[in-house]
Enzyme design. Structure first.
Site, PDB file in Angstrom:
ATOM      1  N   LYS A  83      32.757 -16.067   7.346  1.00 19.48           N
ATOM      2  CA  LYS A  83      33.139 -14.659   7.210  1.00 19.48           C
ATOM      3  C   LYS A  83      33.532 -14.394   5.758  1.00 19.48           C
ATOM      4  CE  LYS A  83      35.389 -11.688  10.503  1.00 19.48           C
ATOM      5  NZ  LYS A  83      36.617 -11.533  11.279  1.00 19.48           N
TER       6      LYS A  83
HETATM    7  C1  E4P Z   1      37.017  -9.306  13.684  1.00 22.35           C
HETATM    8  O1  E4P Z   1      36.041  -9.776  13.129  1.00 22.35           O
HETATM    9  C2  E4P Z   1      38.057  -8.555  12.948  1.00 22.35           C
HETATM   10  O2  E4P Z   1      38.667  -9.366  12.005  1.00 22.35           O
HETATM   11  C3  E4P Z   1      39.037  -7.960  13.916  1.00 22.35           C
HETATM   12  O3  E4P Z   1      38.330  -7.324  14.956  1.00 22.35           O
HETATM   13  C4  E4P Z   1      40.028  -7.015  13.262  1.00 22.35           C
HETATM   14  O4  E4P Z   1      40.785  -6.381  14.250  1.00 22.35           O
HETATM   15  P1  E4P Z   1      42.108  -5.528  13.922  1.00 22.35           P
HETATM   16  O5  E4P Z   1      41.713  -4.336  13.123  1.00 22.35           O
HETATM   17  O6  E4P Z   1      42.638  -5.165  15.266  1.00 22.35           O
HETATM   18  O7  E4P Z   1      43.032  -6.428  13.156  1.00 22.35           O
END
Ligand code: E4P
Length: 215
Positions: A83
């Site tokens: 990521k």
């Molecule tokens: C997933 O890849 C993201 O990091 C995650 O869905 C972020 O979620 P949030 O906005 O609830 O922290």
């Protein structure tokens, strides 16, 4: 449609994986920190539980650092996806990593332009954040709809992961709009198969059956 679990909690992953509903897992530094476990240990464990892609995020801010981290992460398991944050340095890293055939998930995407840049740089996955856009009064569904159209216009193969999902409505709507994937927090996942009228119906059927079988 594919469903990823947006968690690093292995108990949640095991439970929902048993239903055959988990196509992958996404994590981020916040999600990992919540578990209070060693990053490498938890990613390796998740990768052994789930066949599909498991996103693990880099922490460096410069392309060279991200590439070095990515090369280490990619060796942890065959299904690790790296990521990378949506920055200029991130795009540079994605470009190099795609040439090395290391899969990437470009995260923190809030506009169609950012999604398009990620696809052009060679991202495998693009993660638009729905809930965080809604929080600032921006239409997150328009982002999914328009990004879908733009990627299709040019035949980009990058898959859209609807991230920062906050409710059932998000999931239903992005499915309608053609997002490839929704990544769902563990506590939200059961809402996908539940409804109070289902529970009420079962209760009623059980009562009626008891009356009948007592005759
Ligand atoms: C997933 O890849 C993201 O990091 C995650 O869905 C972020 O979620 P949030 O906005 O609830 O922290």
């Amino acid at each position: 449609m594919k469903f990823f679990l947006d968690t690093a909690n292995v108990d949640e992953i095991k439970r929902i994986n048993e239903l055959g509903l988990v196509d992958g897992v996404t994590t981020n530094p916040t999600i990992i920190a919540k578990e209070g476990r060693d990053f490498e240990e938890v990613i390796k464990e998740i990768c052994s539980l789930v066949d599909g892609p498991v996103s693990a995020e880099v922490t460096g801010s410069q392309a060279e650092q991200m590439i070095t981290e990515a090369e280490v992460l990619a060796k942890w398991a065959r299904n690790v996806v790296v990521k990378i944050p949506m920055t200029e340095q991130g795009l540079k890293a994605v470009n190099t990593l795609s040439k090395k055939r290391i899969k990437t998930n470009v995260t923190l995407v809030f506009t169609v332009a950012q999604g398009l840049m990620a696809a052009k740089a060679g991202a495998t996955y693009i993660s638009p954040f729905l809930g965080r856009l809604d929080d600032i009064g921006t239409d997150s569904m328009a982002l999914i709809k328009n990004l879908r159209k733009v990627l299709d216009n040019y035949g980009y193969k990058a898959e859209i992961i609807s991230a920062s999902v906050r409710g059932l409505e998000h999931v239903e709507k992005v499915a309608e709009l053609g997002a490839d994937i929704a990544t769902i927090p563990g506590n939200l996942f059961p809402k996908l198969w539940s409804h109070p009228l289902t529970d009420k119906g079962i209760e009623q059927f059980e009562k009626d059956w008891a009356t009948f079988s007592n005759r």
